[in-house]
Design an enzyme around this catalytic site. Structure first.
Site, PDB file in Angstrom:
ATOM      1  N   LYS A  89      -3.751  11.016   4.838  1.00 21.60           N
ATOM      2  CA  LYS A  89      -5.129  11.469   4.620  1.00 21.60           C
ATOM      3  C   LYS A  89      -5.206  12.996   4.676  1.00 21.60           C
ATOM      4  CE  LYS A  89      -7.472   7.230   5.833  1.00 21.60           C
ATOM      5  NZ  LYS A  89      -7.906   6.373   6.916  1.00 21.60           N
TER       6      LYS A  89
ATOM      7  N   LYS B  51      -0.716   1.701  -6.911  1.00 18.11           N
ATOM      8  CA  LYS B  51      -1.484   0.837  -6.007  1.00 18.11           C
ATOM      9  C   LYS B  51      -2.975   0.929  -6.360  1.00 18.11           C
ATOM     10  CE  LYS B  51      -3.020   0.512  -1.172  1.00 18.11           C
ATOM     11  NZ  LYS B  51      -4.280   0.906  -0.825  1.00 18.11           N
TER      12      LYS B  51
ATOM     13  N   LYS C 217      -9.382   2.755  -3.972  1.00 16.66           N
ATOM     14  CA  LYS C 217     -10.584   3.557  -4.213  1.00 16.66           C
ATOM     15  C   LYS C 217     -10.221   5.034  -4.367  1.00 16.66           C
ATOM     16  CE  LYS C 217     -12.259   0.896  -0.974  1.00 16.66           C
ATOM     17  NZ  LYS C 217     -12.469   0.706   0.418  1.00 16.66           N
TER      18      LYS C 217
HETATM   19  P1  ADP Z   1      -8.553   1.354  -0.436  1.00 18.40           P
HETATM   20  O1  ADP Z   1      -7.080   1.682  -0.544  1.00 18.40           O
HETATM   21  O2  ADP Z   1      -9.113   0.976  -1.765  1.00 18.40           O
HETATM   22  O3  ADP Z   1      -9.354   2.440   0.259  1.00 18.40           O
HETATM   23  P2  ADP Z   1      -8.962  -0.087   2.059  1.00 18.40           P
HETATM   24  O4  ADP Z   1      -8.119   0.894   2.804  1.00 18.40           O
HETATM   25  O5  ADP Z   1     -10.438  -0.092   2.306  1.00 18.40           O
HETATM   26  O6  ADP Z   1      -8.658   0.041   0.469  1.00 18.40           O
HETATM   27  O7  ADP Z   1      -8.369  -1.537   2.326  1.00 18.40           O
HETATM   28  C1  ADP Z   1      -9.035  -2.631   2.893  1.00 18.40           C
HETATM   29  C2  ADP Z   1      -8.037  -3.789   2.989  1.00 18.40           C
HETATM   30  O8  ADP Z   1      -7.571  -4.174   1.663  1.00 18.40           O
HETATM   31  C3  ADP Z   1      -6.779  -3.412   3.797  1.00 18.40           C
HETATM   32  O9  ADP Z   1      -6.324  -4.535   4.546  1.00 18.40           O
HETATM   33  C4  ADP Z   1      -5.798  -3.044   2.704  1.00 18.40           C
HETATM   34  O10 ADP Z   1      -4.466  -3.139   3.136  1.00 18.40           O
HETATM   35  C5  ADP Z   1      -6.142  -4.054   1.577  1.00 18.40           C
HETATM   36  N1  ADP Z   1      -5.767  -3.487   0.250  1.00 18.40           N
HETATM   37  C6  ADP Z   1      -6.301  -2.375  -0.338  1.00 18.40           C
HETATM   38  N2  ADP Z   1      -5.744  -2.120  -1.551  1.00 18.40           N
HETATM   39  C7  ADP Z   1      -4.816  -3.083  -1.750  1.00 18.40           C
HETATM   40  C8  ADP Z   1      -3.900  -3.382  -2.826  1.00 18.40           C
HETATM   41  N3  ADP Z   1      -3.838  -2.619  -3.911  1.00 18.40           N
HETATM   42  N4  ADP Z   1      -3.107  -4.462  -2.680  1.00 18.40           N
HETATM   43  C9  ADP Z   1      -3.160  -5.248  -1.562  1.00 18.40           C
HETATM   44  N5  ADP Z   1      -3.994  -5.031  -0.510  1.00 18.40           N
HETATM   45  C10 ADP Z   1      -4.826  -3.970  -0.597  1.00 18.40           C
END
Ligand code: ADP
Ligand code: TRP
Length: 321
Positions: free
Chosen positions: A112, A191, A194
């Protein structure tokens, strides 16, 4: 009985990566005889979300999304982290026990910071608040995506440290990572996240969803040319949704009967149907938002009792009582 707990930050629109990585496993686990805890990590979201209007909107959306997608508040204790002050109190005790070096090694903090986010103290101590979220409810398993594995391991480390110093108070949690899902790729093949702006949202309108699916990156091949399904990301999504006959679709890829355009069209139809009932439920819930708020309050009342009992034990254990 196994205690399964997870949390999600209200930090933006839910996408397919969130669905397959974190939401679907929880909805599936609800069908078994597990004890389920599911909460909105709004205190964690304040490490990065700074616009009050956006924060409020995100909170509302995530409650609606989860209930619409099938989270059953009778089976899963569903609550907001900020409704239970025990989380922050326990986080403080854990902060005081946690060596700086452990926090300095956290990948998520380093990532981050590298992305240019403000390295505030909340972001730095984030893993100890997450440990408190998990340890207060004696969770055995914590379903998360790969990126959160280290945080759950840190919760386990600090629990072990506490137990060896003050007596066996905490259950040692384990991360649970859906091996068949791993990391869902986004529109550009990286990946889906967001932060990369490459997501496909779950509750998107028809026109945007079509546009997003059409922009999934594919190779360029002539019409009628055979395609190997194993190398096609559109096919990979068909595999996740599991609604079509995949052998039949793979044969059509290999014979050149279906190309990327045709497969994307089928994917749109599949997904539009897949989330149809969730979309309808969401519209209904939105009209009755007071009921959603009541569900959250009932969840918070039940969760608070469990959390306060554990916190009392900890206060006595460390001698503050
Ligand atoms: P982002 O990366 O979009 O900000 P978050 O950190 O809010 O997503 O993730 C919320 C949950 O969804 C976590 O448990 C995260 O590991 C899972 N997650 C997010 N993106 C993926 C992905 N591309 N594939 C599998 N799991 C994901
Ligand atoms: N850090 C998690 C994420 O960004 C959210 C979270 C907060 C969490 N507390 C938790 C997940 C406790 C599991 C258990 O996705």
């Amino acid at each position: 009985m196994t205690r399964i707990l997870t949390g999600i930050q209200p930090s933006g629109q839910l996408h397919w990566g969130n669905y397959f990585g974190a939401i679907r496993p929880m909805i599936e686990a609800q069908k078994g005889t597990n004890e389920m805890f599911f909460f909105i990590a709004d205190l964690h979201a304040f490490t990065t979300v700074r616009d009050p209007k956006v924060f409020r909107e995100n909170q509302k959306n995530i409650l609606l999304d989860y209930l619409a997608l099938g989270l059953d508040p009778e089976k899963s204790l569903f609550y907001r982290q900020s409704d239970i002050p025990a989380h922050t109190e326990l986080a403080w005790y854990l902060d005081c026990l946690c060596p700086m070096g452990l926090l300095e090694r956290a990948h998520s903090f380093k990532d981050k910071k590298a992305k240019g986010l403000e390295a505030n103290a909340g972001l730095f101590t984030y893993p100890m608040l997450m440990a408190a979220d998990i340890l207060l409810y004696s969770a055995d398993k914590v379903p998360v995506g790969k990126d959160q594995k280290q945080h759950v391991e840190m919760a386990r480390d600090i629990a072990q440290k506490f137990n060896s110093q003050f007596g066996e108070a905490f259950t040692l949690p384990e991360p649970q990572i859906a091996e068949n899902v791993q990391t869902i790729p986004g529109l550009d093949g990286q990946k889906m996240s967001k932060s990369y702006g490459n997501t496909i949202s779950i509750f998107e309108n028809e026109k945007t969803l079509k546009k997003q699916i059409n922009s999934i990156k594919t190779a360029s091949v002539e019409m009628g040319e055979p395609i190997d399904p194993a190398t096609c990301s559109v096919f990979a999504f068909h595999t996740l949704f599991e609604t079509l006959d995949l052998d039949d679709l793979a044969a059509k890829y290999r014979s050149g009967e279906i190309g990327f355009g045709g497969s994307k069209k089928l994917l749109f139809e599949t997904v539009w149907e897949y989330f149809r009932s969730a979309r309808e439920r969401r519209t209904e819930l939105e009209k009755n938002f007071d009921q959603v708020e009541e569900i959250m309050q009932r969840g918070a009342d039940r969760a608070r009792k469990i959390a306060n009992k554990k916190l009392d034990e900890i206060r006595k254990g460390i001698g503050i009582r």
